[in-house]
Design a protein around this motif. Structure first.
Motif, PDB file in Angstrom:
ATOM      1  N   ASP A 136      -7.032  25.636 -12.303  1.00  0.00           N
ATOM      2  CA  ASP A 136      -5.942  24.665 -12.550  1.00  0.00           C
ATOM      3  C   ASP A 136      -5.852  24.450 -13.888  1.00  0.00           C
ATOM      4  N   PHE A 137      -6.766  24.610 -14.895  1.00  0.00           N
ATOM      5  CA  PHE A 137      -6.513  24.314 -16.272  1.00  0.00           C
ATOM      6  C   PHE A 137      -7.121  25.437 -17.076  1.00  0.00           C
ATOM      7  N   THR A 138      -6.621  25.360 -18.195  1.00  0.00           N
ATOM      8  CA  THR A 138      -7.059  26.084 -19.472  1.00  0.00           C
ATOM      9  C   THR A 138      -7.942  25.336 -20.222  1.00  0.00           C
ATOM     10  N   LEU A 139      -8.988  25.777 -20.401  1.00  0.00           N
ATOM     11  CA  LEU A 139      -9.918  24.861 -21.055  1.00  0.00           C
ATOM     12  C   LEU A 139     -10.531  25.432 -22.493  1.00  0.00           C
ATOM     13  N   GLU A 140     -10.423  24.470 -23.262  1.00  0.00           N
ATOM     14  CA  GLU A 140     -10.741  24.801 -24.694  1.00  0.00           C
ATOM     15  C   GLU A 140     -11.562  23.631 -25.388  1.00  0.00           C
ATOM     16  N   VAL A 196       0.877  -1.246  -0.037  1.00  0.00           N
ATOM     17  CA  VAL A 196       0.029  -0.010  -0.039  1.00  0.00           C
ATOM     18  C   VAL A 196       1.018   1.254   0.124  1.00  0.00           C
ATOM     19  N   THR A 197       0.705   2.085  -0.855  1.00  0.00           N
ATOM     20  CA  THR A 197       1.301   3.292  -0.911  1.00  0.00           C
ATOM     21  C   THR A 197       0.142   4.563  -0.363  1.00  0.00           C
ATOM     22  N   GLN A 198       0.634   5.298   0.565  1.00  0.00           N
ATOM     23  CA  GLN A 198      -0.225   6.427   1.235  1.00  0.00           C
ATOM     24  C   GLN A 198       0.420   7.606   0.990  1.00  0.00           C
ATOM     25  N   ARG A 199      -0.427   8.622   0.356  1.00  0.00           N
ATOM     26  CA  ARG A 199       0.115  10.060   0.227  1.00  0.00           C
ATOM     27  C   ARG A 199      -0.909  10.909   0.613  1.00  0.00           C
ATOM     28  N   SER A 200      -0.444  12.164   0.619  1.00  0.00           N
ATOM     29  CA  SER A 200      -1.324  13.154   1.173  1.00  0.00           C
ATOM     30  C   SER A 200      -2.169  13.527  -0.168  1.00  0.00           C
ATOM     31  N   GLN A 201      -3.655  13.589  -0.189  1.00  0.00           N
ATOM     32  CA  GLN A 201      -4.223  13.832  -1.251  1.00  0.00           C
ATOM     33  C   GLN A 201      -4.030  15.360  -1.908  1.00  0.00           C
ATOM     34  N   ALA A 202      -3.954  16.236  -0.839  1.00  0.00           N
ATOM     35  CA  ALA A 202      -3.749  17.572  -1.507  1.00  0.00           C
ATOM     36  C   ALA A 202      -2.519  17.663  -2.282  1.00  0.00           C
ATOM     37  N   GLN A 203      -1.375  17.114  -1.778  1.00  0.00           N
ATOM     38  CA  GLN A 203      -0.152  16.983  -2.480  1.00  0.00           C
ATOM     39  C   GLN A 203       0.071  16.397  -3.525  1.00  0.00           C
ATOM     40  N   ALA A 204      -1.066  15.111  -3.628  1.00  0.00           N
ATOM     41  CA  ALA A 204      -0.696  14.293  -4.750  1.00  0.00           C
ATOM     42  C   ALA A 204      -1.400  14.599  -6.099  1.00  0.00           C
ATOM     43  N   LEU A 205      -2.724  15.049  -5.985  1.00  0.00           N
ATOM     44  CA  LEU A 205      -3.579  15.249  -6.861  1.00  0.00           C
ATOM     45  C   LEU A 205      -3.090  16.544  -7.791  1.00  0.00           C
ATOM     46  N   GLY A 206      -3.430  17.722  -7.089  1.00  0.00           N
ATOM     47  CA  GLY A 206      -3.016  19.166  -7.769  1.00  0.00           C
ATOM     48  C   GLY A 206      -3.756  19.113  -9.122  1.00  0.00           C
ATOM     49  N   SER A 207      -2.954  19.442 -10.233  1.00  0.00           N
ATOM     50  CA  SER A 207      -3.603  19.917 -11.630  1.00  0.00           C
ATOM     51  C   SER A 207      -3.534  18.332 -12.419  1.00  0.00           C
ATOM     52  N   THR A 208      -4.446  17.440 -11.906  1.00  0.00           N
ATOM     53  CA  THR A 208      -4.488  15.898 -12.398  1.00  0.00           C
ATOM     54  C   THR A 208      -5.710  15.631 -13.103  1.00  0.00           C
ATOM     55  N   PRO A 209      -5.881  14.682 -13.805  1.00  0.00           N
ATOM     56  CA  PRO A 209      -7.070  14.253 -14.574  1.00  0.00           C
ATOM     57  C   PRO A 209      -8.124  14.236 -13.219  1.00  0.00           C
ATOM     58  N   ALA A 210      -7.804  13.538 -12.338  1.00  0.00           N
ATOM     59  CA  ALA A 210      -8.732  13.658 -11.009  1.00  0.00           C
ATOM     60  C   ALA A 210      -9.725  14.747 -10.776  1.00  0.00           C
ATOM     61  N   TRP A 266     -14.807  16.799 -27.600  1.00  0.00           N
ATOM     62  CA  TRP A 266     -13.634  16.761 -27.030  1.00  0.00           C
ATOM     63  C   TRP A 266     -13.417  18.269 -26.301  1.00  0.00           C
ATOM     64  N   VAL A 267     -13.023  18.348 -24.952  1.00  0.00           N
ATOM     65  CA  VAL A 267     -12.268  19.163 -24.288  1.00  0.00           C
ATOM     66  C   VAL A 267     -11.060  19.273 -24.137  1.00  0.00           C
ATOM     67  N   GLN A 268      -9.852  20.115 -24.614  1.00  0.00           N
ATOM     68  CA  GLN A 268      -8.613  20.144 -24.416  1.00  0.00           C
ATOM     69  C   GLN A 268      -8.342  20.883 -22.926  1.00  0.00           C
ATOM     70  N   ALA A 269      -7.854  20.153 -21.831  1.00  0.00           N
ATOM     71  CA  ALA A 269      -7.487  20.667 -20.683  1.00  0.00           C
ATOM     72  C   ALA A 269      -5.948  20.840 -20.464  1.00  0.00           C
ATOM     73  N   THR A 270      -5.508  21.839 -20.372  1.00  0.00           N
ATOM     74  CA  THR A 270      -3.920  22.274 -20.244  1.00  0.00           C
ATOM     75  C   THR A 270      -3.830  22.581 -18.995  1.00  0.00           C
ATOM     76  N   PRO A 271      -2.765  21.923 -18.206  1.00  0.00           N
ATOM     77  CA  PRO A 271      -2.519  22.561 -16.689  1.00  0.00           C
ATOM     78  C   PRO A 271      -1.852  23.840 -16.796  1.00  0.00           C
ATOM     79  N   LYS A 272      -2.303  24.775 -15.604  1.00  0.00           N
ATOM     80  CA  LYS A 272      -1.396  26.205 -15.616  1.00  0.00           C
ATOM     81  C   LYS A 272      -0.299  26.012 -15.025  1.00  0.00           C
ATOM     82  N   LEU A 331       2.042  16.103 -15.655  1.00  0.00           N
ATOM     83  CA  LEU A 331       0.940  15.857 -16.507  1.00  0.00           C
ATOM     84  C   LEU A 331       1.131  17.098 -17.690  1.00  0.00           C
ATOM     85  N   LYS A 332       1.090  16.711 -19.102  1.00  0.00           N
ATOM     86  CA  LYS A 332       1.502  17.579 -20.083  1.00  0.00           C
ATOM     87  C   LYS A 332       0.044  18.105 -20.609  1.00  0.00           C
TER      88      LYS A 332
END
Length: 210
Positions: free
Chosen positions: A128-132, A99-113, A142-148, A154-155
Protein backbone atom coordinates in the motif's frame (compact mmCIF):
# COMPACT_ATOMS: atom_id res chain seq x y z
CA UNK A 1 -14.84 14.56 12.12
CA UNK A 2 -12.72 14.52 8.95
CA UNK A 3 -9.92 16.21 10.88
CA UNK A 4 -9.92 13.54 13.60
CA UNK A 5 -10.21 10.63 11.18
CA UNK A 6 -7.43 11.86 8.92
CA UNK A 7 -5.27 12.42 11.96
CA UNK A 8 -5.51 8.72 13.31
CA UNK A 9 -5.79 7.09 10.19
CA UNK A 10 -0.80 8.98 9.40
CA UNK A 11 7.77 18.36 4.23
CA UNK A 12 10.81 18.48 2.75
CA UNK A 13 13.37 18.43 5.55
CA UNK A 14 16.98 19.45 5.67
CA UNK A 15 19.42 16.92 7.07
CA UNK A 16 21.49 13.87 6.30
CA UNK A 17 19.76 10.74 5.03
CA UNK A 18 19.73 7.84 7.45
CA UNK A 19 19.75 4.12 6.76
CA UNK A 20 18.21 3.33 10.15
CA UNK A 21 14.60 4.33 9.60
CA UNK A 22 13.49 1.35 7.54
CA UNK A 23 15.36 -1.03 9.85
CA UNK A 24 13.61 0.53 12.84
CA UNK A 25 10.24 0.21 11.12
CA UNK A 26 10.89 -3.44 10.33
CA UNK A 27 11.96 -4.13 13.93
CA UNK A 28 8.84 -2.37 15.22
CA UNK A 29 6.62 -4.45 12.92
CA UNK A 30 8.27 -7.67 14.08
CA UNK A 31 8.68 -6.92 17.75
CA UNK A 32 5.54 -5.02 18.72
CA UNK A 33 2.48 -7.14 18.03
CA UNK A 34 0.57 -5.13 20.61
CA UNK A 35 1.20 -2.12 22.76
CA UNK A 36 0.04 1.04 24.46
CA UNK A 37 1.31 4.60 24.77
CA UNK A 38 0.34 8.15 25.63
CA UNK A 39 0.16 10.65 22.80
CA UNK A 40 -0.09 14.34 22.05
CA UNK A 41 -1.42 15.57 18.72
CA UNK A 42 -1.05 18.94 17.01
CA UNK A 43 -3.23 19.64 13.98
CA UNK A 44 -2.37 22.63 11.80
CA UNK A 45 -4.92 23.76 9.23
CA UNK A 46 -3.72 25.80 6.21
CA UNK A 47 -4.25 29.57 6.16
CA UNK A 48 -7.71 30.60 5.02
CA UNK A 49 -9.03 33.94 3.72
CA UNK A 50 -5.79 35.71 4.55
CA UNK A 51 -5.79 34.48 8.15
CA UNK A 52 -2.88 32.73 9.85
CA UNK A 53 -2.69 28.95 10.05
CA UNK A 54 -4.86 27.52 12.83
CA UNK A 55 -3.42 25.04 15.33
CA UNK A 56 -5.25 22.72 17.71
CA UNK A 57 -3.69 20.43 20.30
CA UNK A 58 -5.12 17.32 21.95
CA UNK A 59 -3.84 14.39 24.00
CA UNK A 60 -4.81 10.95 25.20
CA UNK A 61 -3.86 7.27 25.09
CA UNK A 62 -3.32 4.78 22.27
CA UNK A 63 -3.51 0.97 22.19
CA UNK A 64 -3.10 -1.52 19.33
CA UNK A 65 -3.12 -5.21 18.56
CA UNK A 66 -2.03 -6.56 15.19
CA UNK A 67 -3.62 -7.23 12.85
CA UNK A 68 -6.35 -4.64 12.58
CA UNK A 69 -7.22 -3.50 16.10
CA UNK A 70 -6.48 -0.15 17.69
CA UNK A 71 -7.97 2.41 20.04
CA UNK A 72 -7.35 6.15 20.41
CA UNK A 73 -8.85 7.71 23.55
CA UNK A 74 -8.78 11.51 23.39
CA UNK A 75 -8.92 13.01 26.90
CA UNK A 76 -8.10 16.70 26.33
CA UNK A 77 -9.49 19.15 25.38
CA UNK A 78 -12.56 17.06 24.42
CA UNK A 79 -13.36 13.41 25.10
CA UNK A 80 -13.51 11.28 21.97
CA UNK A 81 -12.85 7.61 21.29
CA UNK A 82 -11.85 5.89 18.05
CA UNK A 83 -11.91 2.09 18.05
CA UNK A 84 -11.14 -0.40 15.28
CA UNK A 85 -12.28 -3.88 16.32
CA UNK A 86 -11.18 -5.74 13.20
CA UNK A 87 -14.51 -5.34 11.40
CA UNK A 88 -15.89 -1.91 12.27
CA UNK A 89 -14.40 1.51 12.90
CA UNK A 90 -16.22 3.37 15.67
CA UNK A 91 -15.90 7.11 16.35
CA UNK A 92 -17.57 8.32 19.55
CA UNK A 93 -17.88 12.02 20.40
CA UNK A 94 -18.77 12.29 24.10
CA UNK A 95 -19.95 15.92 24.01
CA UNK A 96 -22.27 15.30 21.05
CA UNK A 97 -23.21 11.83 22.33
CA UNK A 98 -22.83 10.67 18.72
CA UNK A 99 -21.30 7.48 17.33
CA UNK A 100 -20.16 7.11 13.72
CA UNK A 101 -19.97 3.52 12.48
CA UNK A 102 -18.03 2.58 9.32
CA UNK A 103 -16.76 -0.58 7.69
CA UNK A 104 -13.14 -0.88 8.77
CA UNK A 105 -11.97 -2.36 5.45
CA UNK A 106 -13.45 0.56 3.51
CA UNK A 107 -12.49 3.25 6.01
CA UNK A 108 -8.81 2.50 6.55
CA UNK A 109 -7.17 1.52 3.26
CA UNK A 110 -3.83 3.29 2.84
CA UNK A 111 -3.88 5.25 6.10
CA UNK A 112 -1.47 5.76 9.01
CA UNK A 113 -3.42 3.08 10.88
CA UNK A 114 -1.87 0.49 8.56
CA UNK A 115 1.57 1.61 9.67
CA UNK A 116 0.72 1.19 13.34
CA UNK A 117 -1.69 -1.68 13.63
CA UNK A 118 -3.39 -2.98 10.50
CA UNK A 119 -0.56 -4.50 8.46
CA UNK A 120 0.91 -7.70 9.94
CA UNK A 121 4.40 -7.16 8.50
CA UNK A 122 6.60 -4.93 6.35
CA UNK A 123 5.74 -6.79 3.13
CA UNK A 124 2.05 -6.03 3.66
CA UNK A 125 2.87 -2.34 4.19
CA UNK A 126 4.79 -2.22 0.92
CA UNK A 127 1.65 -3.32 -0.92
CA UNK A 128 0.00 0.00 0.00
CA UNK A 129 2.94 2.37 0.55
CA UNK A 130 6.22 3.30 -1.08
CA UNK A 131 8.68 3.32 1.84
CA UNK A 132 11.92 5.29 1.86
CA UNK A 133 14.45 6.40 4.44
CA UNK A 134 14.08 10.09 5.22
CA UNK A 135 16.57 12.57 6.68
CA UNK A 136 17.24 12.52 10.40
CA UNK A 137 15.44 15.35 12.20
CA UNK A 138 14.77 16.30 15.83
CA UNK A 139 16.95 13.42 16.99
CA UNK A 140 14.77 10.84 15.23
CA UNK A 141 15.19 8.52 12.25
CA UNK A 142 12.35 8.92 9.77
CA UNK A 143 10.63 6.76 7.16
CA UNK A 144 8.74 8.48 4.35
CA UNK A 145 5.58 6.51 3.49
CA UNK A 146 3.77 7.56 0.31
CA UNK A 147 0.40 5.90 -0.46
CA UNK A 148 0.33 4.07 -3.79
CA UNK A 149 -3.36 4.93 -4.14
CA UNK A 150 -3.56 8.43 -5.61
CA UNK A 151 -7.25 9.15 -4.96
CA UNK A 152 -7.29 9.10 -1.16
CA UNK A 153 -7.29 11.92 1.41
CA UNK A 154 -3.80 11.01 2.62
CA UNK A 155 -0.89 12.70 0.85
CA UNK A 156 2.08 11.43 2.84
CA UNK A 157 3.17 10.14 6.23
CA UNK A 158 6.52 10.31 7.99
CA UNK A 159 7.15 7.81 10.79
CA UNK A 160 9.77 8.77 13.37
CA UNK A 161 11.78 6.39 15.53
CA UNK A 162 14.13 6.84 18.47
CA UNK A 163 16.22 3.74 17.91
CA UNK A 164 13.59 0.99 17.53
CA UNK A 165 11.02 2.92 19.58
CA UNK A 166 8.09 4.46 17.72
CA UNK A 167 8.17 8.18 18.55
CA UNK A 168 6.09 10.19 16.08
CA UNK A 169 3.82 10.38 13.05
CA UNK A 170 3.83 13.41 10.76
CA UNK A 171 0.76 13.28 8.49
CA UNK A 172 -0.08 15.47 5.51
CA UNK A 173 -3.51 15.20 3.89
CA UNK A 174 -4.75 16.31 0.49
CA UNK A 175 -6.50 19.35 2.04
CA UNK A 176 -3.18 20.86 3.16
CA UNK A 177 -3.71 19.91 6.80
CA UNK A 178 -0.80 18.61 8.89
CA UNK A 179 -1.15 16.41 11.95
CA UNK A 180 1.82 15.55 14.17
CA UNK A 181 1.33 12.80 16.75
CA UNK A 182 4.07 12.22 19.33
CA UNK A 183 4.08 9.06 21.44
CA UNK A 184 5.54 8.63 24.92
CA UNK A 185 5.91 5.71 27.29
CA UNK A 186 5.33 3.11 24.57
CA UNK A 187 5.03 -0.41 25.97
CA UNK A 188 5.45 -3.23 23.44
CA UNK A 189 3.40 -6.23 24.54
CA UNK A 190 2.73 -9.75 23.19
CA UNK A 191 -1.03 -9.14 23.39
CA UNK A 192 -3.84 -7.14 24.95
CA UNK A 193 -7.25 -8.37 26.17
CA UNK A 194 -9.85 -8.55 23.39
CA UNK A 195 -12.16 -6.43 25.56
CA UNK A 196 -9.89 -3.39 25.00
CA UNK A 197 -11.09 -3.18 21.39
CA UNK A 198 -14.76 -3.96 21.94
CA UNK A 199 -17.11 -1.00 21.62
CA UNK A 200 -20.82 -0.74 22.36
CA UNK A 201 -22.62 2.55 21.66
CA UNK A 202 -23.72 4.13 24.94
CA UNK A 203 -27.43 4.13 25.69
CA UNK A 204 -29.14 7.08 24.07
CA UNK A 205 -26.27 7.90 21.71
CA UNK A 206 -27.11 8.87 18.13
CA UNK A 207 -25.56 6.21 15.83
CA UNK A 208 -24.72 7.24 12.28
CA UNK A 209 -23.76 4.52 9.79
CA UNK A 210 -21.58 5.48 6.84
Amino acid sequence: MKRIFAAILIAACAGTASADGLKSLESFMKGAQAGRAEFSQTVTAPPKDGQAARTKTSSGSFEFQRPGRFKFTYKKPFEQTIVADGQTLWLYDVDLNQVTQRSQAQALGSTPAALLASAPDLAALKADFTLENGPDQDGLQWVQATPKAKDGQLKSVRVGFAGEQLAALDIQDSFGQRSVIRFSGLQALPSLPASVFQFKPPAGADVVKQ
